[in-house]
Design a protein around this motif. Sequence first.
Motif, short mmCIF file in Angstrom:
data_model
loop_
_atom_site.label_atom_id
_atom_site.label_comp_id
_atom_site.label_asym_id
_atom_site.label_seq_id
_atom_site.Cartn_x
_atom_site.Cartn_y
_atom_site.Cartn_z
N VAL A 168 -79.39 29.93 -7.92
CA VAL A 168 -78.65 29.05 -7.02
C VAL A 168 -77.87 29.86 -5.99
N PHE A 169 -77.32 30.97 -6.39
CA PHE A 169 -76.60 31.84 -5.45
C PHE A 169 -77.52 32.31 -4.32
N LEU A 170 -78.75 32.66 -4.68
CA LEU A 170 -79.69 33.12 -3.66
C LEU A 170 -80.09 32.00 -2.71
N CYS A 191 -95.40 27.22 2.39
CA CYS A 191 -96.52 27.69 1.56
C CYS A 191 -96.09 28.25 0.21
N TRP A 192 -94.84 28.66 0.05
CA TRP A 192 -94.45 29.41 -1.14
C TRP A 192 -94.70 28.64 -2.44
N ALA A 193 -94.22 27.40 -2.51
CA ALA A 193 -94.38 26.62 -3.74
C ALA A 193 -95.82 26.24 -4.00
N ARG A 194 -96.68 26.34 -2.99
CA ARG A 194 -98.09 25.95 -3.14
C ARG A 194 -98.98 27.12 -3.54
N LEU A 250 -90.56 29.84 -9.57
CA LEU A 250 -89.40 30.42 -10.23
C LEU A 250 -88.48 31.14 -9.27
N VAL A 251 -88.98 31.52 -8.10
CA VAL A 251 -88.17 32.21 -7.09
C VAL A 251 -87.91 31.23 -5.95
N PRO A 252 -86.65 31.06 -5.52
CA PRO A 252 -86.34 30.09 -4.48
C PRO A 252 -87.10 30.38 -3.19
N VAL A 312 -81.33 23.48 -12.02
CA VAL A 312 -81.91 22.83 -13.21
C VAL A 312 -83.28 23.40 -13.51
N ARG A 313 -84.10 23.57 -12.47
CA ARG A 313 -85.45 24.12 -12.70
C ARG A 313 -85.41 25.56 -13.18
#
Length: 786
Positions: free
Chosen positions: A37-39, A193-196, A207-209, A322-323
């Motif tokens: 969350v900080f990031l 694109c990152w989450a895909r 797992l990485v924002p 949360v995730r």
Amino acid sequence: MRNDAQGTPPAPPADQEPAPRPDRRGVAADVGASLVVFLVAVPLALGIAVAAGAPLTAGIIAAAVGGIVAGLVGGSAVQVSGPSVGLTIIVADLIATYGWQVTCLITLLAGLVQLALGAFRIARAALAVSPAVVHGMLAGVGITIALAQLHVVLGGEPQSSALANLTDLPDQIVHNHTPAVAVGVVTIAVMFCWARLPGFGRFRPALVPAALVAVGAATLIATLGRWEVETISLTDSLAQGWIGPALPAAGQWNGVMLAVVTVAMVASVETLLSAIAVDRLHSGRRVMLNRELCGQGAANAVSGALGGLPIAGGMVRSTAGVRAGGHSPLFTILHGVWVLVFVALFAHVVELIPMAALAALLVFIGVQMVSVAHLRDLRRHHEAGVYLVTLSGVVLLGLLEGVFLGFALAMVVSLRRLTRLTVTTEERGGRVHITVHGSLTFLGVPRLAHVLRTVPAGAAVDLDLHVDFMDHAAFEAIHAWRVDHERTGGSVDIDEVHERWYERSTLRSAPAAKTAPRGLARWWAPWGMRGGAGPEEVNPLGLLAAGAREYHASTADRMRSVMSRLSHGQNPTALFITCADSRVVPNLITASGPGDLFTVRNVGNLVPPPDSPGDDSVGAAVEYAVALLRVPSIVVCGHSHCGAMKALLEGAHLDPDSTDTSHMRRWLFHGSAGLVRAGERAGELAGLPTAEALRRLAQANVRQQLAHLMLHPLVRERVESGELELTGMYYDLETARVHLLDAATGEFTPVQGVHDVADPVPRPRPADDPGQPLEESSGASSRPSS
């Protein structure tokens, strides 16, 4: 008292703080989530500060205070607070009008207003604002921010209004091709694109924002490529020192107080809606709304006093936490600590971030605030117009103007719904059937009265009221027509399907004439009693479909919020073992709802001993309910006129020649011990009337199945430790009364209702049966229960 798997006491009520538990894995998960969350929070806070025209330190202060203060005082277990994208337009306008120091004062006073609202426990009143207005406002804010920051991405300067930003956008696209554009394109592309991306081994991109990766990639490319782009000047902002609140000029107080109320209301509504939405992402403690509002008020008061931006709870940071495994306020508090530590030690790293990267981040988040899912859901509820009007008003006219237009339209829509009344008439079987759907208020009386006047004199009328509300004017209209119609020789049967609005008013009004009610079309009545259809007219498939349609029309919308919460898991109060007989409806006779009973139904409500060969389904249900669901109670419920008990009396379980019912014969053998308990071997059942013999056997069978339950080691262990209670129940079909097994006497006694009088006739105490374990006393009343 029921305990959990670790022996800890049950959760406290919703208005109390749960006792902390020393869970090392939980602490580790919270620490990891706080870093994630900080990031996310650092670039988001800096971007909001830039977009609002506030000092960069104001965003950092708000992020730290939102995490620490709101996390310590607030009422949500997982909501993360900080500078809000939804408040950016308001803050930018306040800074332009009153200056930064007066804006800090407005933030401080708005926090005090929120504290007062929470202290007076009126947090839920903020939720009275239509979600269509709130989501439309946030979508309008998102579009406005995206249009403004898109100019920064393209190397230009944002204009004074969303409309001006939109009209100037083509010129910016054609003429500006600076490195800032490349930075913005890289940031948006990575965000998209990152989450895909597919996972690599155990690594999952989710797992990485995405915000961290996007801003980090853009910063790395711009730094290594030595691109000439504007970067953050955090050192200069820190060198300015503390800039706190100041009083406004004498003529500005009216505007300042309006701004205080606006910031407080917008921040409160956004926070509370976000808190409720975040609750759907976890299974821990539910949000305490008034306490959460107090936490937000304290955070805003501190942020304003320290020179920070207004604070609100947000979905972006909360969802990321949360995730990442966060499940307690610890991770929200720690994320605020990391923000302070990072800025204090690594301010020079923050200064490498290009301004265009932050602007692109806000463009992406702003576009995401236009939720197609919300629009689709509002369209199903016929509120899409309110959403679109609010959105358009915020973009074209301004925040307050758009919210006012949306709120006004929402009121008009609500008023229109009060007048929405469907009245249908048909003749069937020599009777006039009139069906009324909707809210029956004085606004709908003219339409209903017109239909009622068309009924022929002397006709037999069935009036079905499918209404969720009836005011006095509507009652007077129906009642006056009914009295007149019955005086002319007609008959009126009024049937209220959902709630008894008319009947309650009738009892107070003492009508002059009244026909005997038929009791049809009740939601709990059998299909065959609705509309007069006989058994030969029943089409099972058609009835199921019709019942599903009625459920969708009258109940599904009301159930959605309940089932949405229950969809995350079940925590039933009891394992309810009863007969498969279609006349026994567990939720009806216990007045329970979804999630209350873990129900097992079989022929004869039997519980085979654990070492019995054959069907393991009951044993599996017992183990699941006791070991995993940890129910505090198990209920075995028998009933009168039970076909399984009749078959036992007739010896069906002993018939070796029965092939068509071989499964039933083998299954009923598990009830043979109930025959012994009821006195069948001693001949006590012989010569009794069939109904009395069945009653005695059914009640003895309940006692016997409770004894079988005690043969399960896990059940016995929990009962002896006081964690589990066994209860016997008997349902008399003829009287529709529930009887409970008295553990002291071993006898079933009827449950006393509000209007019941206790039975003065003493019942004989049954003889003890020492040959059985706990709750094994046998015997029954010498007369039938009633």
